[in-house]
Design an enzyme around this catalytic site. Structure first.
Site, PDB file in Angstrom:
ATOM      1  CG  ASN A 170       1.305  -3.956  13.253  1.00 40.92           C
ATOM      2  OD1 ASN A 170       1.533  -3.209  14.199  1.00 40.92           O
ATOM      3  ND2 ASN A 170       0.640  -3.580  12.182  1.00 40.92           N
ATOM      4  CD  GLN A 182      -2.615  -1.106   2.653  1.00 40.34           C
ATOM      5  OE1 GLN A 182      -3.454  -0.260   2.949  1.00 40.34           O
ATOM      6  NE2 GLN A 182      -2.279  -2.074   3.483  1.00 40.34           N
ATOM      7  CG  HIS A 193      -3.245   2.590  -1.385  1.00 36.38           C
ATOM      8  ND1 HIS A 193      -3.221   2.452  -0.011  1.00 36.38           N
ATOM      9  CD2 HIS A 193      -4.394   1.951  -1.779  1.00 36.38           C
ATOM     10  CE1 HIS A 193      -4.290   1.773   0.393  1.00 36.38           C
ATOM     11  NE2 HIS A 193      -5.013   1.456  -0.656  1.00 36.38           N
ATOM     12  CB  SER A 200      -3.972   0.151  10.662  1.00 34.78           C
ATOM     13  OG  SER A 200      -4.364   0.813   9.480  1.00 34.78           O
ATOM     14  CB  ALA A 208       9.141  -3.974   9.260  1.00 32.84           C
TER      15      ALA A 208
HETATM   16  P1  OAD Z   1      -1.456   2.920   9.046  1.00 30.90           P
HETATM   17  O1  OAD Z   1      -0.774   4.171   9.452  1.00 30.90           O
HETATM   18  O2  OAD Z   1      -2.934   2.879   9.075  1.00 30.90           O
HETATM   19  O3  OAD Z   1      -0.936   1.710   9.938  1.00 30.90           O
HETATM   20  C1  OAD Z   1       0.428   1.517  10.152  1.00 30.90           C
HETATM   21  C2  OAD Z   1       0.600   0.213  10.887  1.00 30.90           C
HETATM   22  O4  OAD Z   1       1.990  -0.034  10.998  1.00 30.90           O
HETATM   23  C3  OAD Z   1       0.041   0.193  12.308  1.00 30.90           C
HETATM   24  O5  OAD Z   1      -0.702  -1.005  12.501  1.00 30.90           O
HETATM   25  C4  OAD Z   1       1.276   0.214  13.196  1.00 30.90           C
HETATM   26  O6  OAD Z   1       1.103  -0.505  14.413  1.00 30.90           O
HETATM   27  C5  OAD Z   1       2.280  -0.487  12.318  1.00 30.90           C
HETATM   28  N1  OAD Z   1       3.683  -0.125  12.561  1.00 30.90           N
HETATM   29  C6  OAD Z   1       4.191   1.039  13.045  1.00 30.90           C
HETATM   30  N2  OAD Z   1       5.524   0.973  13.085  1.00 30.90           N
HETATM   31  C7  OAD Z   1       5.875  -0.248  12.610  1.00 30.90           C
HETATM   32  C8  OAD Z   1       7.116  -0.916  12.383  1.00 30.90           C
HETATM   33  N3  OAD Z   1       8.273  -0.307  12.651  1.00 30.90           N
HETATM   34  N4  OAD Z   1       7.091  -2.158  11.880  1.00 30.90           N
HETATM   35  C9  OAD Z   1       5.916  -2.779  11.593  1.00 30.90           C
HETATM   36  N5  OAD Z   1       4.718  -2.201  11.790  1.00 30.90           N
HETATM   37  C10 OAD Z   1       4.693  -0.958  12.281  1.00 30.90           C
HETATM   38  O7  OAD Z   1      -0.871   2.548   7.596  1.00 30.90           O
HETATM   39  P2  OAD Z   1      -1.527   1.652   6.448  1.00 30.90           P
HETATM   40  O8  OAD Z   1      -2.235   0.482   7.011  1.00 30.90           O
HETATM   41  O9  OAD Z   1      -0.462   1.419   5.438  1.00 30.90           O
HETATM   42  O10 OAD Z   1      -3.851   5.346   1.857  1.00 30.90           O
HETATM   43  O11 OAD Z   1      -2.572   2.670   5.857  1.00 30.90           O
HETATM   44  C11 OAD Z   1      -3.375   2.284   4.785  1.00 30.90           C
HETATM   45  C12 OAD Z   1      -3.653   3.469   3.890  1.00 30.90           C
HETATM   46  O12 OAD Z   1      -4.229   4.533   4.650  1.00 30.90           O
HETATM   47  C13 OAD Z   1      -2.428   4.107   3.285  1.00 30.90           C
HETATM   48  O13 OAD Z   1      -1.944   3.423   2.140  1.00 30.90           O
HETATM   49  C14 OAD Z   1      -2.917   5.480   2.934  1.00 30.90           C
HETATM   50  C15 OAD Z   1      -3.630   5.798   4.232  1.00 30.90           C
HETATM   51  O14 OAD Z   1      -4.610   6.755   4.177  1.00 30.90           O
HETATM   52  C16 OAD Z   1      -3.879   6.211   0.865  1.00 30.90           C
HETATM   53  O15 OAD Z   1      -3.124   7.165   0.818  1.00 30.90           O
HETATM   54  C17 OAD Z   1      -4.887   5.889  -0.183  1.00 30.90           C
END
Ligand code: OAD
Length: 263
Positions: free
Chosen positions: A229, A108, A126, A205, A247
């Protein structure tokens, strides 16, 4: 359903064995994948971009139509930020895993850190920050752009040489369709999974669909789904295994264990 949780320093045998036994590994990555490179996630408390910035003003087609310079100023800063950071040990471990197993990455993330670590990326569902194109005529824009080192209140987007329209980032905004080719590539990578294969769900997330539905689709194909995560997510419960770590901690340990076991 509750999923057994483990921490990175105690990587469970079953997780190593699952990856070791897999012919194919599907990696589904989100913003947490790049967090240790210095790219902020969206929803982490305190540090997430959506804590400080309003997605409705920055990440929707309406926001762009309303005020292109406002939106461009923010994305140009994010492009600068990503240009200035390096892939982390997690990205590098996945590139190594690609030499040990058949790996497909569907991310993503709009950064290019998997690629810079040496992985082939099957899909950027994305979009990609750097795939600039004209917002009006759609022609790709390949010229260098000025990138500010701080978020700008407003910055005039480059002008399309073909039609004079505004150039926009190649990301998917809320309310827009996902790129068809990337969705198709992800779906075919999921279809290719067989029982005994693995889906690694790293740093997402699990809130934004359709990407949030991919782990369940992988599970339905018979793959073992492993979440990496530090925190519980909306998809933790549907995973076979959950490793509570980052990660850059977990992936190098996991890939080293697979490499050692292969010997
Ligand atoms: P989020 O910001 O929603 O979630 C990030 C996740 O990464 C959380 O579950 C954290 O616990 C985890 N996290 C944080 N640090 C970490 C690390 N060092 N190693 C592993 N995990 C870690 O990000 P996304 O799920 O990617 O969309 O968000 C989805 C979409 O929402 C994005 O692609 C973007 C956003 O709005 C668009 O721009 C269309």
């Amino acid at each position: 359903m509750t999923t057994p949780e483990t921490t990175a320093d105690a990587l469970p045998e079953e997780v190593v064995a699952a990856v070791r036994g897999a012919r194919r590994v599907l990696v589904l990555s989100g913003a947490g994948m790049s967090a240790e490179s210095g790219v902020p996630t969206f929803r982490d408390a305190q540090t997430g971009l959506w804590e400080e910035f309003d997605p409705a003003q920055l990440a929707t087609a309406e926001a762009w139509q309303e005020d292109p310079p406002f939106v461009w100023g923010w994305y140009a800063w994010r492009m600068h930020l990503v240009r200035g950071v390096d892939p982390n040990a997690g990205h590098r471990a996945l590139a190594e895993l690609g030499r040990l197993r058949e790996v497909a990455i569907s991310t993503q993330n709009v950064d290019d850190l998997h690629e810079r670590a040496g992985s082939d990326v099957a899909a950027h569902v994305h979009g990609s920050l750097f795939a600039l194109r004209c917002a009006d005529c759609g022609v790709p824009y390949a010229q260098e752009v000025d990138l500010p080192s701080e978020p700008q209140e407003r910055l005039t987007p480059p002008e399309c040489p073909a039609c004079g329209g505004h150039v926009r980032p190649g990301v998917v905004w809320f309310g827009e369709m996902l790129p068809e080719a990337d969705v198709a590539a992800t779906e075919s990578a999921i279809d290719a999974l067989e029982p005994g294969d693995v889906a690694l769900v790293v740093g997402t997330s699990g809130i934004v669909f359709p990407a949030a539905g991919y782990p369940a689709m992988a599970r339905a194909e018979g793959a073992t789904v492993i979440e990496i995560n530090p925190l519980e997510t909306d998809i933790s419960d549907m995973c076979h295994h959950v490793v509570r770590g980052t990660a850059a901690e977990v992936l190098p340990a996991l890939v080293a264990a697979v490499r050692d076991a292969d010997r």
